[in-house]
Scaffold this active site. Sequence first.
Site, PDB file in Angstrom:
ATOM      1  N   CYS A   1     -16.309   3.769 -16.447  1.00 45.55           N
ATOM      2  CA  CYS A   1     -14.807   3.608 -16.442  1.00 45.55           C
ATOM      3  C   CYS A   1     -14.242   3.618 -15.047  1.00 45.55           C
ATOM      4  O   CYS A   1     -13.512   2.496 -14.813  1.00 45.55           O
ATOM      5  CB  CYS A   1     -14.353   4.625 -17.050  1.00 45.55           C
ATOM      6  N   HIS A   2     -14.699   4.480 -14.079  1.00 48.51           N
ATOM      7  CA  HIS A   2     -14.323   4.533 -12.741  1.00 48.51           C
ATOM      8  C   HIS A   2     -15.096   4.570 -11.574  1.00 48.51           C
ATOM      9  O   HIS A   2     -14.869   4.814 -10.416  1.00 48.51           O
ATOM     10  CB  HIS A   2     -13.123   5.750 -12.504  1.00 48.51           C
ATOM     11  N   GLY A   3     -16.375   4.511 -11.947  1.00 51.18           N
ATOM     12  CA  GLY A   3     -17.458   4.365 -11.107  1.00 51.18           C
ATOM     13  C   GLY A   3     -18.191   5.516 -10.691  1.00 51.18           C
ATOM     14  O   GLY A   3     -18.774   5.549  -9.567  1.00 51.18           O
TER      15      GLY A   3
END
Length: 195
Positions: A152-154
């Site tokens: 999702c956001h790394g």
Amino acid sequence: MSATCQDRRLLLLATSGAGAVAAAATAVPFVASLTPSARARASGAPVEVDVGKLPAGEMMTVEWRGKPVWILHRDAAMLAALEAHAARLADAGSAVTQQPDYARNAHRSIRPEFLVVVGICTHLGCSPSEKFAAGAAAGMPADWPGGFLCPCHGSTFDLAGRVFLGQPAPTNLEVPPHAWLSDTLLRIGEAEDSA
């Protein structure tokens, strides 16, 4: 006393007794409805898992309290990789208190070869994916030591569930309370000291 008074008294006692029985019959189901359902009790109950057939280098997922719990059987290479990148981690020593005391070590587990963590990213609650292979073979940077990637956001986590520096996730993956009942039987949801 007259017969009329005795009849009234008898009628009063009979009516009072019937009222008490009716009140008890009404109260029992009401009080019973206040207890949690069997489904609710089961959702918070400990889960027992047999990890005897889980090969080294593999991971299994079980559900506890509606959350995925990962059990990773780390091999020797995975364990050796844990120390090599400690300087790149946000909380290498697990100082943030989100895990039991028995998981405050470099491998974040009771037994070094078994990692038990809740498989939910501590950033926004996504489920990270496994990227166990080191280096670019896992589609990660060349210096990747192996671990988990939240798509999702790394956010990235190592093979002990510790978050790397500069990631959106604020803390390491959560270690649930757990205890070993035998060499291969694990109970999740009950701390080691209470088992």
